[in-house]
Design a protein around this motif. Structure first.
Motif, PDB file in Angstrom:
ATOM      1  N   SER A 125      59.935  52.563  19.214  1.00  8.13           N
ATOM      2  CA  SER A 125      60.273  53.315  20.430  1.00  8.13           C
ATOM      3  C   SER A 125      60.214  54.815  20.183  1.00  8.13           C
ATOM      4  CB  SER A 125      61.660  52.910  20.933  1.00  8.13           C
ATOM      5  OG  SER A 125      62.669  53.276  20.008  1.00  8.13           O
ATOM      6  N   ALA A 291      56.350  55.878  28.113  1.00 13.27           N
ATOM      7  CA  ALA A 291      57.708  55.514  28.526  1.00 13.27           C
ATOM      8  C   ALA A 291      57.755  54.087  29.055  1.00 13.27           C
ATOM      9  CB  ALA A 291      58.209  56.477  29.608  1.00 13.27           C
ATOM     10  N   ALA A 294      57.848  51.964  26.200  1.00 10.92           N
ATOM     11  CA  ALA A 294      59.190  51.955  25.607  1.00 10.92           C
ATOM     12  C   ALA A 294      60.117  50.987  26.330  1.00 10.92           C
ATOM     13  CB  ALA A 294      59.796  53.367  25.636  1.00 10.92           C
ATOM     14  N   PHE A 327      65.194  55.956  27.164  1.00  7.94           N
ATOM     15  CA  PHE A 327      64.181  55.593  28.144  1.00  7.94           C
ATOM     16  C   PHE A 327      64.661  55.903  29.558  1.00  7.94           C
ATOM     17  CE2 PHE A 327      62.903  52.350  31.225  1.00  7.94           C
ATOM     18  CZ  PHE A 327      61.542  52.617  31.301  1.00  7.94           C
TER      19      PHE A 327
END
Length: 353
Positions: A125, A291, A294, A327
């Motif tokens: 991540s 993102a 993620a 996130f």
């Protein structure tokens, strides 16, 4: 330096964005679990893990051929077509992106083979932080407080896993710690590579290619996949890993048919992920595409507990919560940015009336 705004291009519609979001999230989580299953059930080839991420592009060739014919017809009818990159520049773009992609995928394969899938997912991540870093230089990305908060959380999330003390394999504790260190380093290197790849792809779309068409996305996927597939194949041969593939298939835990089916599905799913991620880079931004990737990271550890019976200790749980928090912080930044952009467009329309 020109400020980069993360707003949706005119050609993007909400249905298409939702589809690509879903494809990317589901594709990444599913493919990661299947690659981990390949290693857990007897697979050993690291270059095969990278090769499978690109060779599936062949299933896109019929659609690509048909769409190219339609595009050529439209271009012949439109004599005022805007200029784009030269053939040599396009070749350089595709070769560079292909090399970046295959190298980061090779390191991801190494990391995934050494780590538990839950640990791997949380560490990877950190690629959102690397994407933001490279986007700052390549795409004139402006950092908001929410972006900074997201990057800090994601960095801490990955870093605290270094203090994890659980055994990562059935070998001795010393071997386990060594494997964990190797896996951690490889995953961090891969995360940095993917961040650079995403940012470079956005830079190529906006500054070099300068054409707004979905065919541009398909060109990028196909040609970079050709380069990456060739490099991964050479790596498979030069490393000597190809010699063990027959034996690997014979000794695969769930049988030869399962072995072949698993590899085929991995290749197909990775291509779906490529369409979603590259499409979102083209239509929104590299950071937004990352993102969305993620978002799959908190899902993968849960799937690891369910399917691979991994443990979720305190350090790993805290790390996962921090990654999810990071996130959410980024998504809120995107939401606020889009809301402000819509408000400005509304004010402009009112003034023009």
């Amino acid at each position: 330096m020109e400020q980069h705004q993360e707003e949706v291009r005119p050609l993007l519609n909400s249905d298409q964005e939702v589809q690509e979001n879903s494809i990317e999230v589901l594709g990444q989580s599913s493919a990661t679990m299947m690659v981990k299953s390949y290693y857990d059930k007897g697979g050993n080839s690291k270059w095969m893990g990278a090769f499978l991420q690109f060779v599936g592009f062949v299933i896109l060739l019929p659609y690509y051929y048909i769409s190219s014919l339609k595009s050529a017809t439209r271009n012949n009818l439109n004599s005022n077509q805007s200029s784009s990159a030269s053939t040599s520049m396009l070749a350089l773009i595709y070769v560079t992106s292909g090399l970046l992609a295959v190298l980061e995928c090779y390191f991801f394969s190494l990391g995934l083979s050494y780590l538990l899938v839950s640990t791997y997912a949380i560490i990877s991540s950190s690629q959102l932080a690397f994407t933001a870093f490279f986007s700052f230089f390549l795409n004139s990305m402006k950092f908001s407080p929410y972006i900074i908060n997201s990057l800090v959380l994601l960095t801490i999330s990955s870093t605290i896993l270094m203090f994890q003390t659980e055994s990562e394999s059935e070998h001795s504790l010393e071997d386990s710690k060594k494997n964990q260190v190797i896996g951690f380093i490889c995953t961090i290197v891969a995360s940095a590579g993917e961040g650079l790849f995403f940012s470079f792809t956005q830079f190529a779309f906006e500054k070099l290619i300068k054409r707004e068409s979905f065919n541009v996305v398909m060109d990028m996927i196909i040609y970079q996949s050709v380069v990456a597939t060739c490099v991964a194949f050479v790596g498979l041969i030069v490393s000597g890993e190809w010699k063990g593939l027959i034996n690997e298939m014979d000794e695969y835990e769930t049988g030869k048919t399962s072995y072949v089916l698993n590899l085929v599905l991995i290749a197909i799913i990775w291509q779906l992920y490529s369409i979603g991620s590259v499409g979102l880079i083209f239509e929104v931004s590299s950071l937004f595409a990352d993102a969305l990737g993620a978002l799959a990271e908190p899902i993968i550890p849960i799937m690891g507990v369910i399917f691979f019976h991994e443990t979720m200790d305190g350090i790993k749980a805290i790390s996962m919560v921090l990654a999810l928090w990071g996130f959410i912080s980024y998504i809120y930044h995107h939401y606020a940015n889009k809301t402000n952009s819509n408000a400005e467009n509304g004010d402009t329309n009112q003034e023009n009336k």
